[in-house]
Enzyme design. Structure first.
Site, PDB file in Angstrom:
ATOM      1  N   SER A  13     -61.731 -41.739  52.845  1.00 36.12           N
ATOM      2  CA  SER A  13     -61.777 -42.655  53.998  1.00 36.12           C
ATOM      3  C   SER A  13     -61.466 -44.076  53.577  1.00 36.12           C
ATOM      4  O   SER A  13     -61.997 -44.560  52.595  1.00 36.12           O
ATOM      5  CB  SER A  13     -63.174 -42.667  54.627  1.00 36.12           C
ATOM      6  OG  SER A  13     -63.571 -41.397  54.959  1.00 36.12           O
ATOM      7  N   HIS A  70     -57.526 -39.511  61.044  1.00 34.59           N
ATOM      8  CA  HIS A  70     -56.605 -39.713  59.927  1.00 34.59           C
ATOM      9  C   HIS A  70     -55.249 -39.129  60.292  1.00 34.59           C
ATOM     10  O   HIS A  70     -55.165 -38.198  61.078  1.00 34.59           O
ATOM     11  CB  HIS A  70     -57.120 -39.003  58.666  1.00 34.59           C
ATOM     12  CG  HIS A  70     -58.378 -39.585  58.138  1.00 34.59           C
ATOM     13  ND1 HIS A  70     -58.451 -40.829  57.574  1.00 34.59           N
ATOM     14  CD2 HIS A  70     -59.633 -39.093  58.091  1.00 34.59           C
ATOM     15  CE1 HIS A  70     -59.690 -41.075  57.211  1.00 34.59           C
ATOM     16  NE2 HIS A  70     -60.435 -40.038  57.518  1.00 34.59           N
ATOM     17  N   HIS A 124     -62.613 -31.688  57.129  1.00 38.11           N
ATOM     18  CA  HIS A 124     -64.046 -31.704  56.811  1.00 38.11           C
ATOM     19  C   HIS A 124     -64.758 -30.523  57.482  1.00 38.11           C
ATOM     20  O   HIS A 124     -64.394 -30.129  58.596  1.00 38.11           O
ATOM     21  CB  HIS A 124     -64.686 -33.000  57.318  1.00 38.11           C
ATOM     22  CG  HIS A 124     -64.234 -34.235  56.605  1.00 38.11           C
ATOM     23  ND1 HIS A 124     -63.198 -35.010  57.059  1.00 38.11           N
ATOM     24  CD2 HIS A 124     -64.679 -34.826  55.465  1.00 38.11           C
ATOM     25  CE1 HIS A 124     -63.016 -36.037  56.227  1.00 38.11           C
ATOM     26  NE2 HIS A 124     -63.904 -35.950  55.253  1.00 38.11           N
ATOM     27  N   TYR A 181     -67.605 -30.618  58.798  1.00 35.03           N
ATOM     28  CA  TYR A 181     -68.335 -31.030  60.008  1.00 35.03           C
ATOM     29  C   TYR A 181     -67.478 -30.966  61.272  1.00 35.03           C
ATOM     30  O   TYR A 181     -67.987 -31.064  62.382  1.00 35.03           O
ATOM     31  CB  TYR A 181     -68.964 -32.424  59.842  1.00 35.03           C
ATOM     32  CG  TYR A 181     -68.002 -33.564  59.579  1.00 35.03           C
ATOM     33  CD1 TYR A 181     -67.125 -34.022  60.552  1.00 35.03           C
ATOM     34  CD2 TYR A 181     -67.983 -34.200  58.339  1.00 35.03           C
ATOM     35  CE1 TYR A 181     -66.253 -35.078  60.305  1.00 35.03           C
ATOM     36  CE2 TYR A 181     -67.126 -35.251  58.072  1.00 35.03           C
ATOM     37  CZ  TYR A 181     -66.259 -35.680  59.064  1.00 35.03           C
ATOM     38  OH  TYR A 181     -65.395 -36.716  58.814  1.00 35.03           O
ATOM     39  N   GLU A 182     -66.158 -30.763  61.098  1.00 38.72           N
ATOM     40  CA  GLU A 182     -65.301 -30.572  62.273  1.00 38.72           C
ATOM     41  C   GLU A 182     -65.418 -29.140  62.793  1.00 38.72           C
ATOM     42  O   GLU A 182     -64.827 -28.800  63.814  1.00 38.72           O
ATOM     43  CB  GLU A 182     -63.840 -30.867  61.909  1.00 38.72           C
ATOM     44  CG  GLU A 182     -63.593 -32.339  61.566  1.00 38.72           C
ATOM     45  CD  GLU A 182     -62.279 -32.541  60.832  1.00 38.72           C
ATOM     46  OE1 GLU A 182     -61.227 -32.278  61.434  1.00 38.72           O
ATOM     47  OE2 GLU A 182     -62.312 -32.930  59.654  1.00 38.72           O
ATOM     48  N   ALA A 215     -65.257 -41.468  50.001  1.00 34.37           N
ATOM     49  CA  ALA A 215     -66.216 -42.553  50.223  1.00 34.37           C
ATOM     50  C   ALA A 215     -67.592 -41.902  50.231  1.00 34.37           C
ATOM     51  O   ALA A 215     -67.744 -40.786  50.747  1.00 34.37           O
ATOM     52  CB  ALA A 215     -65.955 -43.223  51.558  1.00 34.37           C
ATOM     53  N   MET A 234     -69.605 -36.182  52.425  1.00 33.10           N
ATOM     54  CA  MET A 234     -69.359 -34.988  53.250  1.00 33.10           C
ATOM     55  C   MET A 234     -68.041 -34.295  52.910  1.00 33.10           C
ATOM     56  O   MET A 234     -67.408 -33.689  53.782  1.00 33.10           O
ATOM     57  CB  MET A 234     -69.359 -35.394  54.733  1.00 33.10           C
ATOM     58  CG  MET A 234     -70.633 -36.091  55.175  1.00 33.10           C
ATOM     59  SD  MET A 234     -70.490 -36.721  56.849  1.00 33.10           S
ATOM     60  CE  MET A 234     -71.887 -37.861  56.904  1.00 33.10           C
ATOM     61  N   SER A 235     -67.618 -34.385  51.669  1.00 33.96           N
ATOM     62  CA  SER A 235     -66.314 -33.770  51.329  1.00 33.96           C
ATOM     63  C   SER A 235     -66.315 -33.299  49.873  1.00 33.96           C
ATOM     64  O   SER A 235     -67.368 -33.170  49.253  1.00 33.96           O
ATOM     65  CB  SER A 235     -65.189 -34.798  51.540  1.00 33.96           C
ATOM     66  OG  SER A 235     -65.303 -35.851  50.601  1.00 33.96           O
ATOM     67  N   ASN A 276     -71.633 -47.613  50.796  1.00 33.71           N
ATOM     68  CA  ASN A 276     -72.934 -48.071  51.303  1.00 33.71           C
ATOM     69  C   ASN A 276     -74.022 -47.496  50.404  1.00 33.71           C
ATOM     70  O   ASN A 276     -73.780 -46.542  49.667  1.00 33.71           O
ATOM     71  CB  ASN A 276     -73.142 -47.552  52.742  1.00 33.71           C
ATOM     72  CG  ASN A 276     -73.011 -46.038  52.830  1.00 33.71           C
ATOM     73  OD1 ASN A 276     -71.898 -45.502  52.839  1.00 33.71           O
ATOM     74  ND2 ASN A 276     -74.120 -45.356  52.850  1.00 33.71           N
ATOM     75  N   HIS A 315     -70.996 -45.640  60.873  1.00 34.95           N
ATOM     76  CA  HIS A 315     -69.735 -45.150  60.294  1.00 34.95           C
ATOM     77  C   HIS A 315     -68.701 -46.282  60.177  1.00 34.95           C
ATOM     78  O   HIS A 315     -67.941 -46.347  59.208  1.00 34.95           O
ATOM     79  CB  HIS A 315     -69.183 -44.011  61.164  1.00 34.95           C
ATOM     80  CG  HIS A 315     -67.895 -43.429  60.658  1.00 34.95           C
ATOM     81  ND1 HIS A 315     -67.769 -42.872  59.402  1.00 34.95           N
ATOM     82  CD2 HIS A 315     -66.677 -43.323  61.226  1.00 34.95           C
ATOM     83  CE1 HIS A 315     -66.528 -42.446  59.235  1.00 34.95           C
ATOM     84  NE2 HIS A 315     -65.842 -42.717  60.325  1.00 34.95           N
TER      85      HIS A 315
HETATM   86  N1  HPA Z   1     -73.715 -40.220  53.371  1.00 29.61           N
HETATM   87  C1  HPA Z   1     -72.826 -39.225  53.546  1.00 29.61           C
HETATM   88  N2  HPA Z   1     -71.517 -39.427  53.568  1.00 29.61           N
HETATM   89  C2  HPA Z   1     -71.077 -40.684  53.392  1.00 29.61           C
HETATM   90  C3  HPA Z   1     -71.957 -41.763  53.218  1.00 29.61           C
HETATM   91  C4  HPA Z   1     -73.355 -41.519  53.206  1.00 29.61           C
HETATM   92  O1  HPA Z   1     -74.196 -42.425  53.045  1.00 29.61           O
HETATM   93  N3  HPA Z   1     -71.197 -42.878  53.074  1.00 29.61           N
HETATM   94  C5  HPA Z   1     -69.898 -42.469  53.158  1.00 29.61           C
HETATM   95  N4  HPA Z   1     -69.826 -41.148  53.364  1.00 29.61           N
END
Ligand code: HPA
Length: 282
Positions: free
Chosen positions: A27, A64, A87, A89-90, A117, A219-220, A243, A256
């Site tokens: 991302s 994307h 992903h 989650y889709e 990310a 998540m990947s 983060n 997000h």
């Molecule tokens: N958690 C899960 N997936 C993420 C995060 C997070 O804090 N930051 C970026 N992708």
């Protein structure tokens, strides 16, 4: 035509054979590639949109573009960059998520860099820093190899039924990547925890992963890494810490958009560092 023949055909049209390396951009990095000014060592030789690829076109990529862009160095080294990934989650099956890289492997590429990310799980892994993935925990409860062991077109198994994962991420290439990235970033090492999402973690989950000594959560990546390792490919992994994991340093909510924005600030610099890394591989 199947997806692998289609890719090989496209490489031929671009005047190259299978790329020497395939890199999945996490991302924020895909957008940065559009803006990055690459050194004159590199030129783009072609682009393949996911939707053109047979048996892959139904795959969706949230937010994307979903494409491969192929670059060639003056010395003939070819790199394929993947913008957008699939992903779990889709709602997609793990093997379908991994297909964006397994079809590249089947078409001849054997070296992969998976970037993402991720949320930092160690207070020293500040947003904007990087983590080389030494190992992972597949916390999704799912696996891309569930089902019949995948076979090639001649019926030969692509890998063992119970593949060894004692060394998923290649140490030598990781060390080279670290050497290059250290010139521009704070670089850490650690274990990546792959979760299904799409909800971010609760503070309790972050506390648990952090107390286990894990480095980052996202998540990947883990399904792609497992599926590639099964096929004998070389895998390297890199997390961009966008983060702190939820609740790790304060109790503010995760958004997000904040995650994407943090990525944008350093993403162009990271793209340039990645191309410097590709040059080291030649
Ligand atoms: N958690 C899960 N997936 C993420 C995060 C997070 O804090 N930051 C970026 N992708």
């Amino acid at each position: 035509m199947d997806s692998v023949s289609f890719l090989k055909d496209m490489y031929g049209k671009f005047g190259c054979s299978a790329p020497n390396l395939h890199c999945v951009l996490g991302s924020g990095l895909s957008d940065a590639l559009e803006k990055a000014k690459l050194s004159d060592q590199w030129s783009e030789i072609g682009e393949i949109a996911f939707k053109e690829i047979p048996n892959f076109s139904s795959a969706t990529v949230e937010g994307h573009p979903g494409k491969y862009r192929i670059f060639k160095n003056k010395k003939g080294f070819v790199v394929s960059l993947q913008l957008g990934r699939l992903h779990g989650y889709e709602g997609l099956e793990p093997a379908k998520v991994a297909q964006s890289v397994t079809q590249i492997c089947a078409a001849g590429t054997k070296k992969f860099l998976l970037t993402n990310a991720a949320g930092g799980l160690n207070k020293n892994y500040h947003p904007g820093s990087l983590m080389i993935i030494d190992d992972h925990i597949n916390f999704t409860g799912r696996n891309p190899l569930v089902g019949p062991n995948p076979k090639d077109s001649k019926g030969k198994a692509l890998g063992p039924r119970f593949p060894d994962l004692s060394a998923v991420y290649d140490k030598k290439t990781s060390a080279l990547l670290e050497k290059v990235l250290q010139k521009s970033f704070d670089v850490h090492h650690g274990t990546y925890v792959g979760v299904l999402g799409p909800s971010f973690e609760t503070p309790a989950e972050v506390k648990l992963f952090s107390s286990w000594g894990m480095g980052a959560v996202g998540m990947s990546t883990v399904w792609e890494a497992i599926a590639l390792k099964h096929r004998g490919a070389e895998v390297t992994g890199l997390s961009f810490i966008s983060n702190y994991g939820c609740g790790l340093v304060d109790s503010s909510a995760l958004d997000h958009n904040d995650v994407l924005n943090q990525g944008k600030q350093s993403a162009e610099k990271l793209i340039n560092s990645l191309f410097s890394f590709f040059e080291e591989l030649i």
